[in-house]
Design a protein around this motif. Structure first.
Motif, PDB file in Angstrom:
ATOM      1  N   LYS A 113       0.835  -1.199   0.000  1.00 60.78           N
ATOM      2  CA  LYS A 113       0.000   0.000   0.000  1.00 60.78           C
ATOM      3  C   LYS A 113       0.874   1.254   0.000  1.00 60.78           C
ATOM      4  O   LYS A 113       1.716   1.418   0.877  1.00 60.78           O
ATOM      5  CB  LYS A 113      -0.895   0.046   1.241  1.00 60.78           C
ATOM      6  N   PRO A 114       0.656   2.114  -0.961  1.00 62.13           N
ATOM      7  CA  PRO A 114       1.425   3.364  -0.973  1.00 62.13           C
ATOM      8  C   PRO A 114       0.789   4.392  -0.031  1.00 62.13           C
ATOM      9  O   PRO A 114      -0.403   4.337   0.238  1.00 62.13           O
ATOM     10  CB  PRO A 114       1.304   3.827  -2.428  1.00 62.13           C
ATOM     11  N   SER A 115       1.602   5.323   0.436  1.00 63.83           N
ATOM     12  CA  SER A 115       1.059   6.399   1.270  1.00 63.83           C
ATOM     13  C   SER A 115       0.763   7.639   0.430  1.00 63.83           C
ATOM     14  O   SER A 115       0.065   8.533   0.874  1.00 63.83           O
ATOM     15  CB  SER A 115       2.037   6.745   2.398  1.00 63.83           C
ATOM     16  N   ASP A 116       1.264   7.655  -0.784  1.00 63.22           N
ATOM     17  CA  ASP A 116       1.084   8.799  -1.670  1.00 63.22           C
ATOM     18  C   ASP A 116      -0.063   8.524  -2.647  1.00 63.22           C
ATOM     19  O   ASP A 116      -0.110   7.467  -3.286  1.00 63.22           O
ATOM     20  CB  ASP A 116       2.389   9.060  -2.437  1.00 63.22           C
ATOM     21  N   PHE A 117      -0.968   9.486  -2.781  1.00 61.92           N
ATOM     22  CA  PHE A 117      -2.146   9.340  -3.628  1.00 61.92           C
ATOM     23  C   PHE A 117      -1.762   9.125  -5.095  1.00 61.92           C
ATOM     24  O   PHE A 117      -2.346   8.276  -5.777  1.00 61.92           O
ATOM     25  CB  PHE A 117      -3.050  10.571  -3.475  1.00 61.92           C
ATOM     26  N   ASN A 118      -0.796   9.872  -5.604  1.00 57.65           N
ATOM     27  CA  ASN A 118      -0.376   9.711  -7.002  1.00 57.65           C
ATOM     28  C   ASN A 118       0.240   8.342  -7.250  1.00 57.65           C
ATOM     29  O   ASN A 118       0.047   7.761  -8.323  1.00 57.65           O
ATOM     30  CB  ASN A 118       0.584  10.831  -7.415  1.00 57.65           C
ATOM     31  N   ASP A 119       0.970   7.824  -6.267  1.00 57.17           N
ATOM     32  CA  ASP A 119       1.518   6.467  -6.403  1.00 57.17           C
ATOM     33  C   ASP A 119       0.390   5.440  -6.465  1.00 57.17           C
ATOM     34  O   ASP A 119       0.457   4.478  -7.232  1.00 57.17           O
ATOM     35  CB  ASP A 119       2.464   6.135  -5.245  1.00 57.17           C
ATOM     36  N   LEU A 120      -0.650   5.652  -5.659  1.00 56.17           N
ATOM     37  CA  LEU A 120      -1.787   4.732  -5.689  1.00 56.17           C
ATOM     38  C   LEU A 120      -2.453   4.755  -7.064  1.00 56.17           C
ATOM     39  O   LEU A 120      -2.787   3.702  -7.612  1.00 56.17           O
ATOM     40  CB  LEU A 120      -2.798   5.074  -4.596  1.00 56.17           C
ATOM     41  N   LYS A 121      -2.629   5.927  -7.632  1.00 54.70           N
ATOM     42  CA  LYS A 121      -3.235   6.014  -8.972  1.00 54.70           C
ATOM     43  C   LYS A 121      -2.362   5.292 -10.005  1.00 54.70           C
ATOM     44  O   LYS A 121      -2.890   4.585 -10.875  1.00 54.70           O
ATOM     45  CB  LYS A 121      -3.443   7.472  -9.374  1.00 54.70           C
ATOM     46  N   LYS A 122      -1.048   5.427  -9.912  1.00 59.87           N
ATOM     47  CA  LYS A 122      -0.140   4.729 -10.834  1.00 59.87           C
ATOM     48  C   LYS A 122      -0.289   3.216 -10.681  1.00 59.87           C
ATOM     49  O   LYS A 122      -0.331   2.477 -11.668  1.00 59.87           O
ATOM     50  CB  LYS A 122       1.317   5.136 -10.580  1.00 59.87           C
ATOM     51  N   ILE A 123      -0.342   2.775  -9.446  1.00 62.90           N
ATOM     52  CA  ILE A 123      -0.484   1.338  -9.180  1.00 62.90           C
ATOM     53  C   ILE A 123      -1.800   0.820  -9.754  1.00 62.90           C
ATOM     54  O   ILE A 123      -1.842  -0.220 -10.417  1.00 62.90           O
ATOM     55  CB  ILE A 123      -0.399   1.058  -7.663  1.00 62.90           C
ATOM     56  N   ILE A 124      -2.880   1.544  -9.505  1.00 67.03           N
ATOM     57  CA  ILE A 124      -4.186   1.122 -10.014  1.00 67.03           C
ATOM     58  C   ILE A 124      -4.170   1.059 -11.534  1.00 67.03           C
ATOM     59  O   ILE A 124      -4.641   0.084 -12.130  1.00 67.03           O
ATOM     60  CB  ILE A 124      -5.295   2.055  -9.493  1.00 67.03           C
ATOM     61  N   ASN A 125      -3.631   2.084 -12.178  1.00 65.96           N
ATOM     62  CA  ASN A 125      -3.532   2.062 -13.643  1.00 65.96           C
ATOM     63  C   ASN A 125      -2.722   0.870 -14.126  1.00 65.96           C
ATOM     64  O   ASN A 125      -3.087   0.213 -15.100  1.00 65.96           O
ATOM     65  CB  ASN A 125      -2.923   3.370 -14.169  1.00 65.96           C
ATOM     66  N   GLU A 126      -1.635   0.588 -13.438  1.00 65.18           N
ATOM     67  CA  GLU A 126      -0.787  -0.554 -13.803  1.00 65.18           C
ATOM     68  C   GLU A 126      -1.567  -1.870 -13.700  1.00 65.18           C
ATOM     69  O   GLU A 126      -1.576  -2.687 -14.613  1.00 65.18           O
ATOM     70  CB  GLU A 126       0.444  -0.587 -12.897  1.00 65.18           C
ATOM     71  N   VAL A 127      -2.255  -2.057 -12.580  1.00 65.29           N
ATOM     72  CA  VAL A 127      -3.005  -3.298 -12.355  1.00 65.29           C
ATOM     73  C   VAL A 127      -4.138  -3.445 -13.366  1.00 65.29           C
ATOM     74  O   VAL A 127      -4.369  -4.529 -13.898  1.00 65.29           O
ATOM     75  CB  VAL A 127      -3.540  -3.359 -10.903  1.00 65.29           C
ATOM     76  N   LEU A 128      -4.832  -2.355 -13.668  1.00 64.00           N
ATOM     77  CA  LEU A 128      -5.975  -2.429 -14.575  1.00 64.00           C
ATOM     78  C   LEU A 128      -5.574  -2.619 -16.029  1.00 64.00           C
ATOM     79  O   LEU A 128      -6.393  -3.055 -16.841  1.00 64.00           O
ATOM     80  CB  LEU A 128      -6.854  -1.182 -14.438  1.00 64.00           C
TER      81      LEU A 128
END
Length: 148
Positions: A113-128
């Motif tokens: 789990k990232p603590s940074d919102f932009n990192d979370l968006k990058k991760i979600i885009n990567e997974v999707l």
């Protein structure tokens, strides 16, 4: 459920993490419908319903009350109807033991789990945008742990 939307299910007991996750999904370009389970017991009860629509991707926290993510993962992989759900472990743990255990149990990807919102968006885009047919046909340890 929206047509042509990816159905995402997050099992996580932390309300702040669920809100963070929901907000990030609202900003990704892929059309999704996101639902939540608040603990492992609720997740398994939901998935066991006979007429349930199975998620395209299940984001699974490891440390939950009532039933842990590892227990849920084991149950899902033993159930013929559920075993092909794509499971992204989504955890604060970076323990090698947790990573290895969930890899061996059949999870598709491990995300710290990232603590940074932009990192979370990058991760979600990567997974999707992963080609899951390719990804699941030859799971290997090298592409299991998602790193940004």
């Amino acid at each position: 459920m929206q047509k042509n939307a990816l159905y995402i299910l997050l099992a996580d007991d932390d309300e702040d993490d669920r809100l963070f996750f929901k907000d990030a999904f609202e900003e990704v370009r892929v059309q999704t419908q996101v639902e939540f389970a608040f603990d492992g017991m609720q997740l398994m009860e939901h998935l066991q319903q006979p007429d349930v629509i199975l998620p395209d991707v299940l984001f699974l926290d490891l440390n939950m009350p009532k039933k842990s993510g590892k227990e849920c993962l084991a149950e899902i992989k033993q159930d013929q109807r559920l075993k092909n759900i794509i499971i992204a472990i989504y955890s604060t743990s970076s323990s090698e033991e947790d990573i290895e255990d969930t890899f061996v149990q059949g999870a598709n990807i491990y995300i710290k789990k990232p603590s940074d919102f932009n990192d979370l968006k990058k991760i979600i885009n990567e997974v999707l945008t992963i080609n899951w047919h390719y990804q699941t046909s030859g799971l290997n340890r090298d592409n299991f742990l998602l790193r940004l």
